[in-house]
Scaffold this active site. Structure first.
Site, short mmCIF file in Angstrom:
data_model
loop_
_atom_site.label_atom_id
_atom_site.label_comp_id
_atom_site.label_asym_id
_atom_site.label_seq_id
_atom_site.Cartn_x
_atom_site.Cartn_y
_atom_site.Cartn_z
N ASN A 153 0.93 -1.13 -0.11
CA ASN A 153 0.17 -0.12 0.06
C ASN A 153 0.91 1.23 0.17
O ASN A 153 0.40 2.47 -0.30
CB ASN A 153 -1.03 0.12 1.20
CG ASN A 153 -2.18 -0.81 0.99
OD1 ASN A 153 -2.51 -0.95 -0.21
ND2 ASN A 153 -2.75 -1.03 2.21
N SER A 154 1.85 0.90 0.67
CA SER A 154 2.94 2.35 0.62
C SER A 154 3.36 2.91 -0.85
O SER A 154 3.34 4.22 -0.92
CB SER A 154 4.17 1.94 1.20
OG SER A 154 4.10 1.44 2.51
N ALA A 168 5.75 -15.56 3.52
CA ALA A 168 6.03 -16.08 5.04
C ALA A 168 4.69 -16.71 5.49
O ALA A 168 3.70 -16.16 5.24
CB ALA A 168 6.25 -14.65 5.86
N ARG A 181 -12.22 11.04 7.91
CA ARG A 181 -12.51 10.08 6.79
C ARG A 181 -13.74 9.04 6.87
O ARG A 181 -14.72 9.15 6.22
CB ARG A 181 -11.36 9.26 6.56
CG ARG A 181 -10.15 10.05 5.70
CD ARG A 181 -9.04 8.99 6.03
NE ARG A 181 -7.79 9.93 5.25
CZ ARG A 181 -6.72 9.38 4.83
NH1 ARG A 181 -6.29 8.11 5.37
NH2 ARG A 181 -5.92 10.02 4.29
N HIS A 221 -7.77 1.52 5.08
CA HIS A 221 -6.75 1.23 6.34
C HIS A 221 -7.53 0.42 7.45
O HIS A 221 -8.55 0.62 7.81
CB HIS A 221 -6.37 2.62 6.93
CG HIS A 221 -4.97 2.40 7.46
ND1 HIS A 221 -3.80 2.59 6.94
CD2 HIS A 221 -4.86 1.95 8.68
CE1 HIS A 221 -2.82 2.33 8.05
NE2 HIS A 221 -3.53 2.24 9.33
N ALA A 230 -0.22 7.75 8.50
CA ALA A 230 0.46 6.38 7.91
C ALA A 230 1.94 6.37 7.74
O ALA A 230 2.65 5.33 8.39
CB ALA A 230 -0.20 5.39 6.81
P1 ADP Z 1 3.12 -0.99 5.73
O1 ADP Z 1 2.34 0.40 4.90
O2 ADP Z 1 2.69 -1.32 7.05
O3 ADP Z 1 4.58 -0.94 5.27
P2 ADP Z 1 2.36 -2.07 2.93
O4 ADP Z 1 1.20 -2.49 2.75
O5 ADP Z 1 2.97 -0.79 2.31
O6 ADP Z 1 2.17 -2.05 4.68
O7 ADP Z 1 3.28 -3.43 2.81
C1 ADP Z 1 3.02 -4.56 3.47
C2 ADP Z 1 3.77 -5.60 2.51
O8 ADP Z 1 3.74 -6.76 3.10
C3 ADP Z 1 2.99 -5.86 1.06
O9 ADP Z 1 3.84 -5.66 -0.11
C4 ADP Z 1 2.52 -7.23 1.17
O10 ADP Z 1 2.38 -7.98 -0.19
C5 ADP Z 1 3.35 -7.86 2.01
N1 ADP Z 1 3.15 -9.05 2.74
C6 ADP Z 1 1.87 -9.13 3.54
N2 ADP Z 1 1.90 -10.38 4.06
C7 ADP Z 1 2.84 -11.17 3.64
C8 ADP Z 1 3.45 -12.35 3.68
N3 ADP Z 1 2.69 -13.40 4.45
N4 ADP Z 1 4.73 -12.63 3.39
C9 ADP Z 1 5.45 -11.89 2.73
N5 ADP Z 1 4.98 -10.73 2.52
C10 ADP Z 1 4.02 -10.17 3.03
#
Ligand code: ADP
Length: 578
Positions: free
Chosen positions: A168-169, A284, A400, A511, A555
């Site tokens: 999302n970033s 993961a 929001r 969010h 965020a």
């Molecule tokens: P934040 O804003 O907290 O950094 P984001 O949505 O930008 O969160 O990034 C979170 C990332 O983690 C995403 O790219 C998502 O695809 C990745 N992600 C979520 N679950 C897993 C997982 N089980 N294993 C590896 N990556 C993951």
């Protein structure tokens, strides 16, 4: 990753052979991607695609990168558009495939109806790998953690389940609230403080956020923003800060381009330079504990193969929220990776989840894709919200959740954002987000008109009503801007002259506030408030900062501040166990 090289070579020799009898033809095709038109030049030879060249596109460079490599290869190899799109670039993929179809139609070529199943890459990677720090999730929090851990001397790996980084970033506006920033100083906003921002944040979340965590976020906002600027190389706008709903000051720094692309591209480049392995397509699935209850490894899966990443110092969960969890959500602004399974992993490892019931919608999104309409950020500079009856119904700078709920109560559960050049010359969003402007206009959800009547007629809004609304706004603008009806805290602006810009908008899941409970050291806490040894968490996966409702621009501050803290703490823990 598609395996295409053998097929491709075979195809090329077939083409070379066939080309004796007929000359290749090249036609152009267009399709609408996520951010505007995708224009391609496609070369056909004897009914087969020989080459695809991109003539024009406005897609997100990071997110859509594989559309123009992997998807292109798959289309050529299969001579078909019936191939799987790139998972987290659905709209870009669709635009690309439509452009190929369009070109084929013009060339009189019938493409194959069936695609051969693309094979998954089997990486020649060791199944067990040893690191000091394992960071899960390559969004903003994950990159911040990985870079910080590495700079503190740790051997770190960043694993990401999607084919591309950013989460999302990447797709957010990436504005970051920073009290006392250099831009505020330049704009003569001198009375902002971390305490003021903390008070706004806690109030905006109905006092359900953790004051200690909020305090750490606001106090560290400035040094973290300076780190992003000076170490990571992020360019922020020099003369502009946003005031999002619920904030008492204009305090959000804006990255160049008004999206997370600036930040994530810089992080990717830096991670590369620092020698941090970033492994995509690696999901993961489980946190492994040793006999003393310390989290010491992550079990992950890629292309049906299992991997173990040992983590001497600790594991950082930076997996984002669960806004794309299909069971909960129909329409979302979020990246498809935000399915939240890491929360179950954290809970299984003993972590406590808090505030899980609080899910935020973003009020102003594209009714077709659910993506945020950044062009409608003119709202922060005076654009008004009206319903199908042409009437205002809420304060445009409200929180929001309040705006979203108000929209859902309007006829059809949508609204329109209306502004004119007078407001546009301040916010400039039509120019900055030109590709959105073109695409939304083409899709018929946005309209530009010299007259208010033109704007009303396009969307069948009763003109008399809209005129009465706008006349009243103009009167209040003339009287000093004080909004006697909905108390717009930014003040009302004059809307008496064109051009007028009007866009239809709906709320969409944006969010998720809840998640893993952490302490100021970004250590994940168990249900007794004790750290789960070896487990850190940062960003949207955590649940203590925003309470019931996250304020705009918080965020990025949250993910960057706690990403860095988590990386630093895990690196220190690794040193302690050396
Ligand atoms: P934040 O804003 O907290 O950094 P984001 O949505 O930008 O969160 O990034 C979170 C990332 O983690 C995403 O790219 C998502 O695809 C990745 N992600 C979520 N679950 C897993 C997982 N089980 N294993 C590896 N990556 C993951």
């Amino acid at each position: 990753m598609f395996k295409t090289s053998i097929l491709f070579t075979a195809l090329l020799s077939a083409v070379a052979f066939a080309s004796v009898s007929a000359a290749p033809v090249q036609t152009e095709g267009t399709g609408i991607g996520k951010h505007g038109e995708i224009k391609l030049a496609v070369t056909f030879d004897n009914g087969k695609i020989q080459d695809i060249k991109v003539l024009e596109d406005h897609e997100n460079k990071v997110l859509a990168a594989k559309v123009f490599t992997d998807l292109k290869d798959a289309v050529i190899a299969n001579n078909s558009v019936k191939v799987d799109g790139i998972a987290d670039a659905t709209f870009s993929s669709k635009g690309f495939l439509n452009a190929v179809s369009d070109a084929a139609k013009k060339a009189g070529v019938k493409l194959s109806d069936q695609a051969k199943k693309a094979k998954k890459a089997d990486a020649a990677m060791p199944a067990v790998q040893n690191y000091d720090v394992v960071v899960i999730g390559a969004g903003g929090a994950g990159f911040a953690a990985a870079v910080e851990a590495k700079s503190k001397g740790a051997n770190v790996v960043l694993i990401e389940k999607m084919p591309t980084v950013g989460g999302n970033s990447l797709i957010s506006g990436a504005e970051m609230n920073v009290p006392n920033s250099w831009v505020q100083n330049k704009l003569n906003i001198k009375d902002d403080t971390p305490a003021r921002m903390a008070a706004d944040t806690l109030k905006g979340g109905d006092f359900k956020g953790d004051p200690e965590i909020v305090g750490v976020m606001t106090v560290n906002a400035l040094p973290t923003a300076e780190w992003l600027r000076d170490t990571v190389g992020v360019n922020f706008e020099k003369d502009n800060v946003f005031q999002f709903g619920g904030h008492s000051r204009k305090r959000a720094l804006i990255p160049e381009g008004h999206t997370g692309t600036e930040v994530i591209t810089k992080f990717s480049a830096l991670a590369d330079k620092m020698g941090i392995p970033v492994i995509t397509n690696m999901k993961a699935e489980e946190l492994v504990k040793d006999k003393d209850g310390r989290v010491v490894a992550v079990k992950a899966v890629s292309a049906d193969k299992e991997y173990t990443f040992n983590a001497k110092g600790g594991v950082v969960l930076a997996t984002g929220g669960f806004g794309a969890n299909a069971q909960m959500v129909k329409k979302t602004t979020d990246a498809p990776g935000t399915t939240g399974e890491a929360l179950y992993m954290a809970e299984k490892a003993g972590g406590q989840l808090v505030n899980m019931g609080y899910i935020q919608t973003y009020p102003i999104c594209d009714p077709i894709s659910g993506v945020i309409e950044l062009i409608a950020d003119a709202r922060f500079d005076g654009a008004i919200l009206v319903n199908q009856e042409g009437k205002r119904f809420v304060e445009e700078l409200e929180r929001r959740d309040v705006i979203s709920n108000a929209i859902l109560k309007q006829p059809g559960a949508y609204c329109y954002v209306l502004w004119n050049d007078n407001i546009g010359k301040i916010s400039n969003t039509v120019k900055i987000h030109d590709t959105e402007y073109q695409a939304f206009t083409k899709q018929g959800i946005m309209h530009t008109s010299d007259t208010l009547k033109g704007a009303a007629d396009f969307f069948h809004i009763p003109y008399a009503n809209l005129k009465a609304t706008v006349d009243r706004v103009n009167q209040m603008a003339k009287d000093g801007g004080k909004d006697l009806d909905f108390h717009n805290r930014g003040g009302l602006k004059d809307l008496s002259t064109g051009k007028y810009y009007i866009i239809k908008a709906v709320p969409s899941i944006h969010h998720t506030m809840g998640g893993v409970r952490i302490n100021p050291k970004a250590e994940a806490l168990d249900k007794n408030g004790k750290p789960v040894p070896g487990l850190y968490a940062a960003g949207e996966v955590t649940g203590c900062t925003h309470g019931t409702n996250r304020l705009g621009g918080n965020a990025y501050t949250d993910i960057m501040v706690f990403g860095r803290i988590a990386g630093e703490q895990a690196a220190q823990a690794a040193k302690a166990t050396k």
